[in-house]
Design a protein around this motif. Structure first.
Motif, PDB file in Angstrom:
ATOM      1  N   ALA A 102     -16.039 -46.839  11.710  1.00 46.04           N
ATOM      2  CA  ALA A 102     -14.638 -46.612  11.323  1.00 46.04           C
ATOM      3  C   ALA A 102     -13.944 -45.695  12.330  1.00 46.04           C
ATOM      4  O   ALA A 102     -12.798 -45.935  12.734  1.00 46.04           O
ATOM      5  N   PHE A 103     -14.657 -44.653  12.750  1.00 46.29           N
ATOM      6  CA  PHE A 103     -14.097 -43.701  13.711  1.00 46.29           C
ATOM      7  C   PHE A 103     -13.821 -44.387  15.054  1.00 46.29           C
ATOM      8  O   PHE A 103     -12.739 -44.249  15.630  1.00 46.29           O
ATOM      9  N   ALA A 104     -14.808 -45.142  15.549  1.00 44.74           N
ATOM     10  CA  ALA A 104     -14.669 -45.803  16.852  1.00 44.74           C
ATOM     11  C   ALA A 104     -13.549 -46.840  16.843  1.00 44.74           C
ATOM     12  O   ALA A 104     -12.775 -46.956  17.799  1.00 44.74           O
ATOM     13  N   LYS A 105     -13.469 -47.596  15.759  1.00 37.97           N
ATOM     14  CA  LYS A 105     -12.436 -48.635  15.641  1.00 37.97           C
ATOM     15  C   LYS A 105     -11.044 -48.002  15.715  1.00 37.97           C
ATOM     16  O   LYS A 105     -10.138 -48.513  16.384  1.00 37.97           O
ATOM     17  N   LYS A 106     -10.899 -46.867  15.033  1.00 35.07           N
ATOM     18  CA  LYS A 106      -9.619 -46.148  15.024  1.00 35.07           C
ATOM     19  C   LYS A 106      -9.247 -45.672  16.432  1.00 35.07           C
ATOM     20  O   LYS A 106      -8.068 -45.606  16.800  1.00 35.07           O
ATOM     21  N   LYS A 107     -10.276 -45.378  17.242  1.00 30.89           N
ATOM     22  CA  LYS A 107     -10.043 -44.873  18.600  1.00 30.89           C
ATOM     23  C   LYS A 107      -9.997 -46.004  19.635  1.00 30.89           C
ATOM     24  O   LYS A 107      -9.891 -45.752  20.836  1.00 30.89           O
ATOM     25  N   GLY A 108     -10.092 -47.260  19.173  1.00 28.57           N
ATOM     26  CA  GLY A 108      -9.971 -48.395  20.076  1.00 28.57           C
ATOM     27  C   GLY A 108     -11.224 -48.733  20.854  1.00 28.57           C
ATOM     28  O   GLY A 108     -11.164 -49.434  21.872  1.00 28.57           O
ATOM     29  N   ILE A 109     -12.385 -48.255  20.378  1.00 27.38           N
ATOM     30  CA  ILE A 109     -13.659 -48.549  21.045  1.00 27.38           C
ATOM     31  C   ILE A 109     -14.297 -49.766  20.369  1.00 27.38           C
ATOM     32  O   ILE A 109     -14.476 -49.764  19.151  1.00 27.38           O
ATOM     33  N   PRO A 110     -14.646 -50.825  21.106  1.00 29.69           N
ATOM     34  CA  PRO A 110     -15.283 -52.003  20.502  1.00 29.69           C
ATOM     35  C   PRO A 110     -16.595 -51.625  19.799  1.00 29.69           C
ATOM     36  O   PRO A 110     -17.379 -50.827  20.334  1.00 29.69           O
ATOM     37  N   VAL A 111     -16.825 -52.207  18.630  1.00 30.29           N
ATOM     38  CA  VAL A 111     -18.007 -51.878  17.828  1.00 30.29           C
ATOM     39  C   VAL A 111     -18.858 -53.127  17.626  1.00 30.29           C
ATOM     40  O   VAL A 111     -18.394 -54.121  17.060  1.00 30.29           O
ATOM     41  N   HIS A 112     -20.100 -53.067  18.077  1.00 34.23           N
ATOM     42  CA  HIS A 112     -21.066 -54.141  17.853  1.00 34.23           C
ATOM     43  C   HIS A 112     -22.184 -53.604  16.970  1.00 34.23           C
ATOM     44  O   HIS A 112     -22.698 -52.513  17.227  1.00 34.23           O
ATOM     45  N   TYR A 113     -22.537 -54.360  15.934  1.00 37.29           N
ATOM     46  CA  TYR A 113     -23.576 -53.897  14.994  1.00 37.29           C
ATOM     47  C   TYR A 113     -24.819 -54.770  15.121  1.00 37.29           C
ATOM     48  O   TYR A 113     -24.783 -55.962  14.838  1.00 37.29           O
ATOM     49  N   TYR A 114     -25.901 -54.156  15.581  1.00 44.02           N
ATOM     50  CA  TYR A 114     -27.192 -54.846  15.726  1.00 44.02           C
ATOM     51  C   TYR A 114     -28.080 -54.386  14.568  1.00 44.02           C
ATOM     52  O   TYR A 114     -28.347 -53.196  14.429  1.00 44.02           O
ATOM     53  N   ILE A 115     -28.514 -55.330  13.745  1.00 44.29           N
ATOM     54  CA  ILE A 115     -29.242 -55.061  12.497  1.00 44.29           C
ATOM     55  C   ILE A 115     -28.295 -54.384  11.496  1.00 44.29           C
ATOM     56  O   ILE A 115     -28.331 -53.170  11.286  1.00 44.29           O
ATOM     57  N   PRO A 116     -27.409 -55.164  10.903  1.00 47.33           N
ATOM     58  CA  PRO A 116     -26.352 -54.615  10.045  1.00 47.33           C
ATOM     59  C   PRO A 116     -26.887 -54.092   8.710  1.00 47.33           C
ATOM     60  O   PRO A 116     -28.021 -54.392   8.326  1.00 47.33           O
ATOM     61  N   PRO A 117     -26.071 -53.293   7.998  1.00 51.69           N
ATOM     62  CA  PRO A 117     -26.473 -52.797   6.682  1.00 51.69           C
ATOM     63  C   PRO A 117     -26.803 -53.948   5.737  1.00 51.69           C
ATOM     64  O   PRO A 117     -26.203 -55.024   5.818  1.00 51.69           O
ATOM     65  N   LYS A 118     -27.744 -53.697   4.830  1.00 52.13           N
ATOM     66  CA  LYS A 118     -28.186 -54.745   3.893  1.00 52.13           C
ATOM     67  C   LYS A 118     -27.225 -54.818   2.694  1.00 52.13           C
ATOM     68  O   LYS A 118     -27.602 -54.551   1.547  1.00 52.13           O
ATOM     69  N   VAL A 119     -25.988 -55.192   2.998  1.00 54.21           N
ATOM     70  CA  VAL A 119     -24.961 -55.237   1.960  1.00 54.21           C
ATOM     71  C   VAL A 119     -25.222 -56.346   0.945  1.00 54.21           C
ATOM     72  O   VAL A 119     -24.693 -56.317  -0.166  1.00 54.21           O
ATOM     73  N   TRP A 120     -26.065 -57.319   1.319  1.00 51.33           N
ATOM     74  CA  TRP A 120     -26.433 -58.381   0.378  1.00 51.33           C
ATOM     75  C   TRP A 120     -27.359 -57.850  -0.715  1.00 51.33           C
ATOM     76  O   TRP A 120     -27.534 -58.490  -1.737  1.00 51.33           O
ATOM     77  N   ALA A 121     -27.935 -56.674  -0.493  1.00 54.53           N
ATOM     78  CA  ALA A 121     -28.880 -56.110  -1.464  1.00 54.53           C
ATOM     79  C   ALA A 121     -28.180 -55.273  -2.527  1.00 54.53           C
ATOM     80  O   ALA A 121     -28.557 -55.305  -3.696  1.00 54.53           O
ATOM     81  N   TRP A 122     -27.175 -54.513  -2.135  1.00 55.70           N
ATOM     82  CA  TRP A 122     -26.469 -53.673  -3.110  1.00 55.70           C
ATOM     83  C   TRP A 122     -25.086 -53.328  -2.567  1.00 55.70           C
ATOM     84  O   TRP A 122     -24.871 -53.267  -1.380  1.00 55.70           O
ATOM     85  N   ASN A 123     -24.166 -53.132  -3.497  1.00 54.79           N
ATOM     86  CA  ASN A 123     -22.787 -52.754  -3.177  1.00 54.79           C
ATOM     87  C   ASN A 123     -22.171 -53.698  -2.148  1.00 54.79           C
ATOM     88  O   ASN A 123     -21.790 -53.306  -1.056  1.00 54.79           O
ATOM     89  N   GLN A 124     -22.055 -54.971  -2.531  1.00 58.73           N
ATOM     90  CA  GLN A 124     -21.552 -55.983  -1.603  1.00 58.73           C
ATOM     91  C   GLN A 124     -20.117 -55.728  -1.157  1.00 58.73           C
ATOM     92  O   GLN A 124     -19.668 -56.281  -0.157  1.00 58.73           O
ATOM     93  N   SER A 125     -19.402 -54.870  -1.857  1.00 55.22           N
ATOM     94  CA  SER A 125     -18.028 -54.577  -1.449  1.00 55.22           C
ATOM     95  C   SER A 125     -17.979 -53.948  -0.057  1.00 55.22           C
ATOM     96  O   SER A 125     -16.950 -53.996   0.629  1.00 55.22           O
ATOM     97  N   ARG A 126     -19.113 -53.378   0.403  1.00 59.99           N
ATOM     98  CA  ARG A 126     -19.154 -52.776   1.739  1.00 59.99           C
ATOM     99  C   ARG A 126     -18.980 -53.817   2.844  1.00 59.99           C
ATOM    100  O   ARG A 126     -18.690 -53.462   3.983  1.00 59.99           O
TER     101      ARG A 126
END
Length: 322
Positions: A102-126
């Motif tokens: 969130a911080f990097a996106k706000k500052k205009g830095i491209p964000v790539h996520y390798y091995i993303p959070p397991k949002v399919w397991a809990w709190n899918q709203s994330r």
């Protein structure tokens, strides 16, 4: 190019280090900085801080360590801006890394996520935060790509890096001699790579030893946590081998494994295992309400059936393991 990488645990550190090596092949002048561990440092990354500074497990433990986490979060945010990378690469470690995204996106830095959070397991709203704060997601579990694409996230399944890691593994020719082991069948004990995991798991694992006199038990230790944590094993005459997990699994006939990446590693070595997990009672109650999956081990999650036995919380006891 300049890459800022953030990884918060041992397995992520290992995968990030392999990523660094791969990038260096096509971009020898690449610069790497951020938070990771010994693997990334050895691969040529300049560490802002070691992940051990923020490594915690369990909801309650994170609450008590909140000030320490915030301190390191702010340190990394300042350092990220000073380094001014071409891209921020986040590796696993969802709660912390999503704040950095969130911080990097706000500052205009491209964000790539390798091995993303397991949002399919809990709190899918994330998943909506992942869509808002990341430019590209690289998945290592086959069912993740279609899940993320349902939410219009640019996701690609890139295979599991453990496959490469294990394929490239060369067993030590004198593992037994090096560690002064006998040639009795080996049962491996993998109590985890974090302080809280070893504290919660090891003593119960050791209670099993006396029931198998024809085998030798060997503990997989990691050198980046206080080695005093392994004293109970040494006091019982149980060998602890440090940073030799793959060699240990190569020789083991069975294993007791703390839930995490190690369950998949053990399965890929074709070692029968019992998967165990225990945290504080309050953390367990919170987790039980939030987690929406049938299994906790990666082996069972990928197979979508009970391939290996799981013993969680009160079910994790010597009698059940035996």
């Amino acid at each position: 190019m300049r890459y800022y990488i953030i990884s918060g645990e041992r397995s992520g550190d290992m995968h990030a280090a392999n990523l660094i090596k791969a990038i260096h092949k096509s971009d020898p002048a690449a610069q790497f900085r951020g938070m990771a561990g010994d693997y990334c440092q050895a691969a040529g990354m300049d560490l802002t801080t070691h992940y051990e500074e923020v490594a915690m497990m369990g909801f309650l433990e994170v609450v008590f360590g909140f000030r320490k986490v915030i301190k390191n979060l702010r340190l990394l945010q300042r350092d990220l801006l000073a380094f001014n990378p071409d891209v921020l690469i986040l590796v696993d470690f969802g709660g912390f890394n999503m704040k950095m995204a969130a911080f990097a996106k706000k500052k205009g830095i491209p964000v790539h996520y390798y091995i993303p959070p397991k949002v399919w397991a809990w709190n899918q709203s994330r998943v909506y935060k992942i869509r808002a704060f990341t430019d590209k997601v690289y998945c290592i579990l086959p069912f993740e790509e279609p899940f993320f694409k349902k939410f219009s996230i640019d996701a690609t399944y890139v295979g599991n890096p453990l496959m490469d890691e294990i394929q490239n593994f060369q067993p030590h020719p004198f593992f037994h001699q090096k560690n002064e082991l006998s040639y009795k069948p080996i049962i491996a004990l993998l109590p985890g790579s974090r302080k809280q995991e070893v504290e919660n798991m090891l003593l119960v694992m050791l209670d099993v030893v006396a029931m198998f006199p024809n085998a030798q038990f060997v503990v997989a230790g990691v050198s980046n946590i206080d080695q005093e944590l392994y004293k109970p094993a040494e006091q019982k005459g149980i060998k602890v081998v440090f940073n030799q997990t793959y060699d240990l699994l190569h020789h083991a006939i069975a294993a007791v494994v703390t839930s995490g990446t190690a369950t998949l590693e053990t399965a890929l070595f074709r070692v029968p295992q019992v998967v165990v997990y225990k945290t504080s009672y309050l953390s367990y109650l919170i987790g039980k309400r939030l987690v929406k999956i049938k299994y906790i081990s990666l082996v069972n999650l990928i197979a979508d059936r009970e391939v290996v036995k799981e013993l969680i919380q009160d079910a994790f006891n010597a009698k059940s393991i035996i």
